[in-house]
Scaffold this motif. Structure first.
Motif, PDB file in Angstrom:
ATOM      1  N   UNK A  20       3.364  19.413 -37.997  1.00  0.00           N
ATOM      2  CA  UNK A  20       3.243  20.770 -38.518  1.00  0.00           C
ATOM      3  C   UNK A  20       2.184  20.889 -39.621  1.00  0.00           C
ATOM      4  N   UNK A  21       1.761  19.770 -40.206  1.00  0.00           N
ATOM      5  CA  UNK A  21       0.767  19.848 -41.273  1.00  0.00           C
ATOM      6  C   UNK A  21      -0.654  20.020 -40.734  1.00  0.00           C
ATOM      7  N   UNK A  22      -0.928  19.543 -39.520  1.00  0.00           N
ATOM      8  CA  UNK A  22      -2.284  19.697 -38.981  1.00  0.00           C
ATOM      9  C   UNK A  22      -2.314  20.198 -37.537  1.00  0.00           C
ATOM     10  N   UNK A  23      -1.165  20.416 -36.919  1.00  0.00           N
ATOM     11  CA  UNK A  23      -1.119  20.984 -35.578  1.00  0.00           C
ATOM     12  C   UNK A  23      -1.331  19.999 -34.441  1.00  0.00           C
ATOM     13  N   UNK A  24      -1.470  18.709 -34.749  1.00  0.00           N
ATOM     14  CA  UNK A  24      -1.674  17.698 -33.708  1.00  0.00           C
ATOM     15  C   UNK A  24      -0.416  17.567 -32.848  1.00  0.00           C
ATOM     16  N   UNK A  25      -0.599  17.454 -31.537  1.00  0.00           N
ATOM     17  CA  UNK A  25       0.514  17.303 -30.601  1.00  0.00           C
ATOM     18  C   UNK A  25       0.284  16.042 -29.786  1.00  0.00           C
ATOM     19  N   UNK A  26       1.334  15.210 -29.662  1.00  0.00           N
ATOM     20  CA  UNK A  26       1.234  14.043 -28.790  1.00  0.00           C
ATOM     21  C   UNK A  26       2.499  13.928 -27.954  1.00  0.00           C
TER      22      UNK A  26
END
Length: 83
Positions: A18-24
């Motif tokens: 949630x801090x940078x929007x990265x999804x894995x």
């Protein structure tokens, strides 16, 4: 390895920082009701506050977290209960 102690319900789950929007994507047994669309496919999503893409140890950068805003929000929310 002991038999019968490991979960059987592994499925692909999206973890979102949630801090940078990265999804894995990875397999997990974690339960969630929220879904997210990744490359045209819907996956259950687990929201994280910090991950390998935002942690200072892995990125080599310090990051200031807005704790003052959280404290003020908490105080405002619960000010009505103060006597």
């Amino acid at each position: 390895m002991k038999q019968g102690i490991h979960p059987e319900n592994y499925r692909v789950v999206a973890f979102k920082d949630m801090s940078n929007g990265d999804v894995f994507l990875t397999k997990s047994t974690a339960e969630t009701k929220e879904m997210i669309d990744v490359d045209g496919t819907e996956y259950p999503v687990i929201k994280l506050e910090i991950s390998r893409t935002s942690h200072p140890y892995y990125t080599g950068k310090s990051k200031l977290i807005d704790t003052a805003g959280r404290i003020d929000k908490f105080k405002n929310k619960y000010a009505k209960f103060k006597k």
